[in-house]
Every structure is written in structure tokens, then in C-alpha cells.
Enzyme design. Structure first.
Site, PDB file in Angstrom:
ATOM      1  N   ASP A   1       3.483  21.897 -12.443  1.00  0.00           N
ATOM      2  CA  ASP A   1       4.093  23.110 -13.022  1.00  0.00           C
ATOM      3  C   ASP A   1       3.781  23.249 -14.517  1.00  0.00           C
ATOM      4  O   ASP A   1       4.183  24.229 -15.140  1.00  0.00           O
ATOM      5  CB  ASP A   1       5.615  23.139 -12.773  1.00  0.00           C
ATOM      6  CG  ASP A   1       6.352  21.916 -13.267  1.00  0.00           C
ATOM      7  OD1 ASP A   1       5.765  20.815 -13.260  1.00  0.00           O
ATOM      8  OD2 ASP A   1       7.533  22.046 -13.676  1.00  0.00           O
ATOM      9  N   HIS A   2       3.012  22.293 -15.070  1.00  0.00           N
ATOM     10  CA  HIS A   2       2.660  22.367 -16.492  1.00  0.00           C
ATOM     11  C   HIS A   2       1.159  22.518 -16.735  1.00  0.00           C
ATOM     12  O   HIS A   2       0.742  22.692 -17.870  1.00  0.00           O
ATOM     13  CB  HIS A   2       3.204  21.144 -17.244  1.00  0.00           C
ATOM     14  CG  HIS A   2       4.700  21.115 -17.229  1.00  0.00           C
ATOM     15  ND1 HIS A   2       5.467  21.513 -18.300  1.00  0.00           N
ATOM     16  CD2 HIS A   2       5.571  20.814 -16.220  1.00  0.00           C
ATOM     17  CE1 HIS A   2       6.744  21.429 -17.976  1.00  0.00           C
ATOM     18  NE2 HIS A   2       6.838  21.008 -16.714  1.00  0.00           N
TER      19      HIS A   2
ATOM     20  N   ASP B   1       9.637  18.366 -20.082  1.00  0.00           N
ATOM     21  CA  ASP B   1      10.485  17.657 -19.131  1.00  0.00           C
ATOM     22  C   ASP B   1      10.964  16.306 -19.658  1.00  0.00           C
ATOM     23  O   ASP B   1      10.151  15.447 -20.016  1.00  0.00           O
ATOM     24  CB  ASP B   1       9.720  17.457 -17.823  1.00  0.00           C
ATOM     25  CG  ASP B   1       9.304  18.783 -17.213  1.00  0.00           C
ATOM     26  OD1 ASP B   1       9.397  19.804 -17.906  1.00  0.00           O
ATOM     27  OD2 ASP B   1       8.891  18.791 -16.041  1.00  0.00           O
TER      28      ASP B   1
HETATM   29 ZN   LIG Z   1       8.239  20.588 -15.098  1.00  0.00          ZN
HETATM   30 ZN   LIG Z   2       7.681  17.136 -14.992  1.00  0.00          ZN
END
Ligand SMILES: [Zn+2]
Ligand SMILES: [Zn+2]
Length: 303
Positions: A66-67, A212
Site C-alpha cells: 500500500d506504499h 506505518d
Molecule cells: Zn500501510
Molecule cells: Zn505497513
């Protein structure tokens, strides 16, 4: 000098409710820096009318998809759109292998050069510097090596009091010396005291991007008195156990971090797909830290 951040993606893990995985654009003095590049970043840039060609430096926090899943597409499109100027990418070392494998099997030979700069995991380092700002890594506490980034403006030259200089018809060739804080010895024995003709420039601002992480005290020292803190706030505090298990932060904890470090403002993001509406996360954070805003995609926040 412009110093602002535009949110491109604010979702954790998966795209949901029209929210996209993490990506932000930092504009410092009209230079554009991409911070993380979740899936959909290209589409989002088009939607918000931002030219991808303006991005010359990319920072990737860690290798959860997701990054960075949007990066290969973005880099490919830059190639197809005729980019020739190089791009710098700061990221965990393994991303280089991942990108090379993808380019190898598509037999893509990029027209431009990728200047890949691996980030040393687990240590704080200054990784970038130019005339406008410096960038340091922040060691996050996540399930895999993860770095946040601290962007700090450089102190500018002194500001001229132009009205006074014009009134007294001081020749412009002296202006650069005045900006650098020097007194001037003019012909005829006239001395101009710098303090009478200039003002101190604004205090440099800083933007900390904490992607995160488990909220703990290990990285707080680097965030002290930052002008704006972006901190992930994946869950509401009622999900604290889940946050701890997955090495994420609750909205309440993000606000506690902002309060502890004396941040000027807090921006929260990386919202879990379990939240259709984000207001409860904002309300929870505000009980601890009033100057909190939600990271809303397409919005630009002045730092
Ligand atoms: Zn993330
Ligand atoms: Zn992460």
C-alpha cells in the site's frame, strides 16, 4: 517560500470508499517530492491536475504494497511519456531488485536514469539536501523495516526592507550583501547598518511524515516542535489490541504523539477500510490535540 503537502492517498492496505493507498506530494519552493506511491497514484495525480513530470525525487517508507504498488506504473508512464531527466528514489534496498525484475521481464529500457538510493534500515540518517531543505529518515516501529521522513526547510537569507532602500536610493548591487547580513561601507565614508535595512527571515519549518508504526517513544525526539506532523492513525482507540498486533497507531495515540512533541499541527491518515466515515477518528484525536485535521485526498495543507 511555498511549503505545503497535498494528499494523494489516505487509505491503509486496500483502496476503499474512494480512498486510495498512501501517497503525498510535498511542494517546497515549487519543487515537488513524492512521499510513498500506493496503487492508483497516477490516476489520482491526473484527477487533481498534477503533472507527474514535475516529480524528481521519490521517498518510499517501506515495502508493504500500500506504499509502493503504484510506483512501477508511474515510472513506466514517465518512460512512455518521453521523460529523459533522471529521477531519484530513496527506498529500502530491495525495491531496486523489484523494479529491475519488472523492467527486465517487460523488456523495458527506460529513457531516463533512476538514481536509486537505498535507505539504511534502523538508523536515522540525513539522506537528501538541496538549497531549500534537508531530509532525514525517522526509524519507525513496524512489522518490516520502515522509515518516516523529516523535511526541514533551510534558513533563508535576510529580508530586505525594500521601501526604505528605495526611499534612500540605495543601489541594487548592494542588495545581495545586505541579504547576507553584512553592513555596507559606501563611498564617502557612509556606513549602512544591516539591521536598519533588513529583517530576519522566517524560522525554518519542518514536516514529519510518520508512516506505518506502533506508537512508541523511540522516534519522538526527532519530531520535537515540528511545524506539522503527519501521523498514521489506522484505527480508533477501541481497536488498540489490533493496532498493537499489526504495528499500527490509533487516532488517540497519534494525537498523544503530537502533544508530547509540541507539534504545531497534526494531520492523520492511513485510515482502515473498516471506517466508511472518518469523523470519529478526527473527534477522537481532537480530544487530545485540538489542531488535528484529517488527511483528505486532493486537499492541500499549508505547513
Ligand atoms: Zn500501510
Ligand atoms: Zn505497513
Amino acid at each position: 517560500m511555498k511549503f505545503e503537502v497535498t494528499i494523494i492517498g489516505s487509505s491503509s492496505a486496500t483502496p476503499v470508499y474512494n480512498r486510495n493507498p498512501s501517497a503525498q506530494l510535498l511542494n517546497c519552493n515549487e519543487k515537488i517530492y513524492l512521499i510513498d506511491c500506493g496503487e492508483g497514484t497516477q490516476q489520482q495525480l491526473m484527477k487533481f491536475g498534477i503533472k507527474a513530470s514535475k516529480i524528481d525525487v521519490v521517498f518510499i517508507s517501506h515495502l508493504h504494497g500500500d506504499h509502493y504498488f503504484g510506483l512501477i506504473g508511474l515510472l513506466s508512464s514517465m518512460h512512455l511519456n518521453g521523460r529523459i531527466k533522471p529521477i531519484k528514489i530513496f527506498a529500502p534496498a530491495a525495491l531496486k531488485d523489484i523494479l529491475e525484475l519488472q523492467f527486465k521481464h517487460s523488456e523495458t529500457i527506460l529513457r531516463y536514469n533512476i538514481d536509486f538510493k537505498p535507505i539504511e534500515p534502523g538508523q536515522t540518517t540525513q539522506i537528501f539536501e538541496n538549497a531549500d531543505l534537508t531530509v532525514e529518515t525517522i526509524v519507525m516501529n513496524h512489522r518490516i523495516p520502515c522509515s518516516g521522513f523529516k523535511f526541514t526547510q533551510k534558513k533563508r537569507l535576510r529580508k530586505l526592507i525594500v521601501e526604505k532602500l528605495e526611499q534612500e536610493q540605495i543601489p541594487v548591487e548592494y542588495f545581495p550583501l545586505l541579504k547576507r547580513g553584512m553592513d555596507l561601507d559606501l563611498p564617502g565614508g557612509i556606513v549602512l547598518r544591516n539591521a536598519d535595512y533588513t529583517m530576519d527571515s522566517d524560522e525554518p519549518k519542518s514536516y514529519c511524515y510518520c508512516s506505518d508504526t506502533l506508537a512508541d517513544d523511540s522516534y519522538l525526539s526527532q519530531l520535537q516542535n515540528c511545524t506539522m506532523l503527519y501521523h498514521e492513525a489506522t484505527f480508533l482507540h477501541e481497536m488498540l489490541e489490533r493496532a498493537n498486533q499489526t504495528h499500527h497507531t490509533t487516532a488517540l495515540q497519534a494525537a498523544e504523539v503530537a502533544k508530547k512533541v509540541g507539534a504545531g499541527k497534526l494531520l492523520i491518515g492511513h485510515f482502515s477500510s473498516r471506517y466508511k466515515t472518518l469523523l470519529p477518528l478526527l473527534e477522537e484525536a481532537k480530544t487530545v490535540f485540538e489542531h488535528t485535521e484529517l488527511a483528505i485526498e486532493g486537499n492541500t495543507y499549508h505547513i
